[in-house]
Design a protein around this motif. Structure first.
Motif, short mmCIF file in Angstrom:
data_model
loop_
_atom_site.label_atom_id
_atom_site.label_comp_id
_atom_site.label_asym_id
_atom_site.label_seq_id
_atom_site.Cartn_x
_atom_site.Cartn_y
_atom_site.Cartn_z
N PHE A 81 0.82 -1.21 0.00
CA PHE A 81 0.00 0.00 0.00
C PHE A 81 0.86 1.26 0.00
O PHE A 81 0.51 2.26 -0.64
CB PHE A 81 -0.95 -0.01 1.20
CG PHE A 81 -2.10 -0.97 1.04
CD1 PHE A 81 -3.04 -0.80 0.02
CD2 PHE A 81 -2.22 -2.06 1.88
CE1 PHE A 81 -4.09 -1.69 -0.13
CE2 PHE A 81 -3.28 -2.95 1.72
CZ PHE A 81 -4.21 -2.77 0.72
N ASN A 82 1.98 1.22 0.69
CA ASN A 82 2.87 2.38 0.67
C ASN A 82 3.42 2.64 -0.73
O ASN A 82 3.49 3.78 -1.18
CB ASN A 82 4.04 2.17 1.64
CG ASN A 82 3.73 2.72 3.02
OD1 ASN A 82 2.69 3.34 3.24
ND2 ASN A 82 4.63 2.50 3.96
N MET A 83 3.82 1.59 -1.42
CA MET A 83 4.36 1.76 -2.78
C MET A 83 3.28 2.18 -3.77
O MET A 83 3.55 2.92 -4.72
CB MET A 83 5.03 0.46 -3.25
CG MET A 83 6.26 0.07 -2.45
SD MET A 83 7.56 1.36 -2.39
CE MET A 83 7.26 2.08 -0.75
N MET A 84 2.04 1.74 -3.56
CA MET A 84 0.94 2.19 -4.42
C MET A 84 0.72 3.69 -4.27
O MET A 84 0.61 4.42 -5.27
CB MET A 84 -0.34 1.43 -4.04
CG MET A 84 -0.34 -0.03 -4.45
SD MET A 84 -0.57 -0.27 -6.22
CE MET A 84 -2.31 0.17 -6.39
N VAL A 85 0.67 4.16 -3.03
CA VAL A 85 0.47 5.59 -2.79
C VAL A 85 1.69 6.39 -3.22
O VAL A 85 1.57 7.51 -3.74
CB VAL A 85 0.14 5.85 -1.30
CG1 VAL A 85 -0.07 7.34 -1.04
CG2 VAL A 85 -1.08 5.07 -0.88
N LEU A 86 2.89 5.83 -3.03
CA LEU A 86 4.11 6.50 -3.46
C LEU A 86 4.11 6.71 -4.96
O LEU A 86 4.41 7.80 -5.46
CB LEU A 86 5.34 5.69 -3.04
CG LEU A 86 6.69 6.24 -3.52
CD1 LEU A 86 6.95 7.62 -2.96
CD2 LEU A 86 7.83 5.29 -3.14
N ASN A 87 3.76 5.67 -5.71
CA ASN A 87 3.73 5.78 -7.17
C ASN A 87 2.69 6.81 -7.62
O ASN A 87 2.94 7.62 -8.53
CB ASN A 87 3.41 4.41 -7.78
CG ASN A 87 3.50 4.42 -9.28
OD1 ASN A 87 4.56 4.67 -9.85
ND2 ASN A 87 2.39 4.15 -9.96
N PHE A 88 1.53 6.81 -6.97
CA PHE A 88 0.46 7.75 -7.31
C PHE A 88 0.87 9.19 -7.02
O PHE A 88 0.80 10.07 -7.90
CB PHE A 88 -0.81 7.38 -6.52
CG PHE A 88 -1.87 8.44 -6.52
CD1 PHE A 88 -2.67 8.64 -7.64
CD2 PHE A 88 -2.06 9.24 -5.41
CE1 PHE A 88 -3.64 9.62 -7.65
CE2 PHE A 88 -3.04 10.23 -5.41
CZ PHE A 88 -3.83 10.42 -6.53
#
Length: 288
Positions: A81-88
Motif C-alpha cells: 500500500f505504501n508503494m501504491m500511494v508513493l507511485n500515485f
C-alpha cells in the motif's frame, strides 16, 4: 533467471527517481525477510540499528536510523500500500517539480518525521520504534496538494475527484485512528504531511530546502570520485591540418546511437515489454 535480472537492471537504469525509490524499498523488504523475519511468530524483529527507536540511548548513538527506518516495512501489505500511494503521489509531484526536489523532500521529510516521533514519545512518556516510508509519502502527497489542490484525479469506480479530497480523507483517517493504536506511526504520518506543506510554502517564497540534500550528495560524490586527471606533460603542438584517422568509428557510433534512439522511442510509445529479446539485449549492452 539471468534475463529477468537483466530486465530489472535495465528498467532501473531507464526508470525515473520514483521507480528507483520503489526498487530500493522492495530490495530492503526482501533483505528484511531473509534476516529479520521471525517465522515462528510470523512477525518482523528489526534491530535498533535499522528501526528508529524513541529511546535516546539508541538514536543518539545511531543517528542514521532517522533515515534507515523509512526504507523498511513491517509486512507485505504495509509495503504494497505504501508503494501504491508513493507511485500515485510521485507521478503528480513530478508533474510540477524536479527529481532533485522530489528526492530532497522524501529524505528530509523522513528525517523530520523521525525527529517529531522521538519528541512526541518523549513528552508522552512512551517507548517504541517505527519503520516505514509512510511519512515521506504523506509529505509528497500533501506537498502536491498544497501546490495544486484543485487538480482533477480520476479514480477507478468513483470518477473524477479533486486532489484535496483524497488528501483530506487520508489525513482524516490518520486523525481518527490516532488513539486506537500505532500512535508513533500516526505521529510520523501527520508530521510528514506538515513538512510537505511547509516545503511548498517555503519553495513559493524562494527557499528550496531540497538543495540541502542535493549539495550534500554532490559533496560526497565529488569526495569519492576517482581523480582521473593526468599529470602535466609538455607537448609540442603540430599546427598542420590533422588527418582524420579511422573515420568508421564516427559512423559506427552514429548508427548505434540511432538504434538506441529508435528503441527508446518504441519504449515511450508502446512500453518496455514491446521490445524484442534482441532489442533488450542491445539496450542492456549499450547501457554498460
Amino acid at each position: 533467471m539471468g534475463n529477468i535480472l537483466d530486465d530489472l537492471k535495465l528498467q532501473y537504469k531507464l526508470g525515473g527517481i520514483t521507480q528507483r525509490l520503489i526498487y530500493w524499498n522492495v530490495f530492503c523488504f526482501l533483505v528484511s525477510l531473509l534476516f529479520f523475519y521471525q517465522f515462528k511468530v510470523g512477525a518482523f524483529d528489526f534491530p535498533n540499528w535499522i528501526a528508529l527507536s524513541s529511546e535516546p540511548s539508541n538514536f543518539s548513538i545511531k543517528p542514521w536510523t532517522f533515515l534507515t527506518y523509512a526504507f523498511v516495512h513491517d509486512g507485505f501489505w504495509h509495503l504494497f500500500f505504501n508503494m501504491m500511494v508513493l507511485n500515485f503521489s510521485s507521478s503528480l509531484f513530478l508533474t510540477f517539480f524536479t527529481p532533485k526536489q522530489y528526492l530532497g523532500l522524501y529524505l528530509l521529510s523522513a528525517i523530520f518525521a523521525g525527529i517529531t516521533f522521538v519528541l512526541g514519545y518523549y513528552f508522552l512518556n512512551l517507548s517504541s520504534s517505527i519503520v516505514g516510508a509512510s511519512a515521506a509519502i504523506m509529505a509528497i502527497l500533501v506537498a502536491t496538494t498544497t501546490y495544486h489542490p484543485l487538480m482533477n484525479v480520476r479514480l477507478l469506480l468513483i470518477g473524477n475527484v479533486k486532489l484535496w479530497h483524497i488528501t483530506f480523507v487520508i489525513i482524516l483517517i490518520d486523525l481518527m485512528q490516532f488513539r486506537l493504536g500505532n500512535t508513533g506511526g500516526h505521529i510520523s504520518h501527520l508530521s510528514g504531511a506538515f513538512f510537505g506543506f511547509i516545503f511548498i510554502k517555503l519553495l513559493q517564497n524562494g527557499i528550496d530546502l531540497s538543495k540541502i540534500v542535493s549539495r550534500t550528495l554532490d559533496f560526497f560524490t565529488n569526495l569519492f570520485k576517482k581523480n582521473t586527471a593526468t599529470p602535466f606533460k609538455k607537448v609540442h603542438k603540430n599546427y598542420s591540418k590533422p588527418v582524420e584517422k579511422n573515420p568508421s568509428r564516427i559512423i559506427t557510433k552514429d548508427k548505434s546511437q540511432q538504434q538506441i534512439d529508435e528503441i527508446l522511442d518504441k519504449i515511450s510509445q508502446s512500453g518496455y515489454d514491446s521490445l524484442t529479446k534482441e532489442e533488450k539485449e542491445f539496450l542492456f549492452k549499450a547501457g554498460k
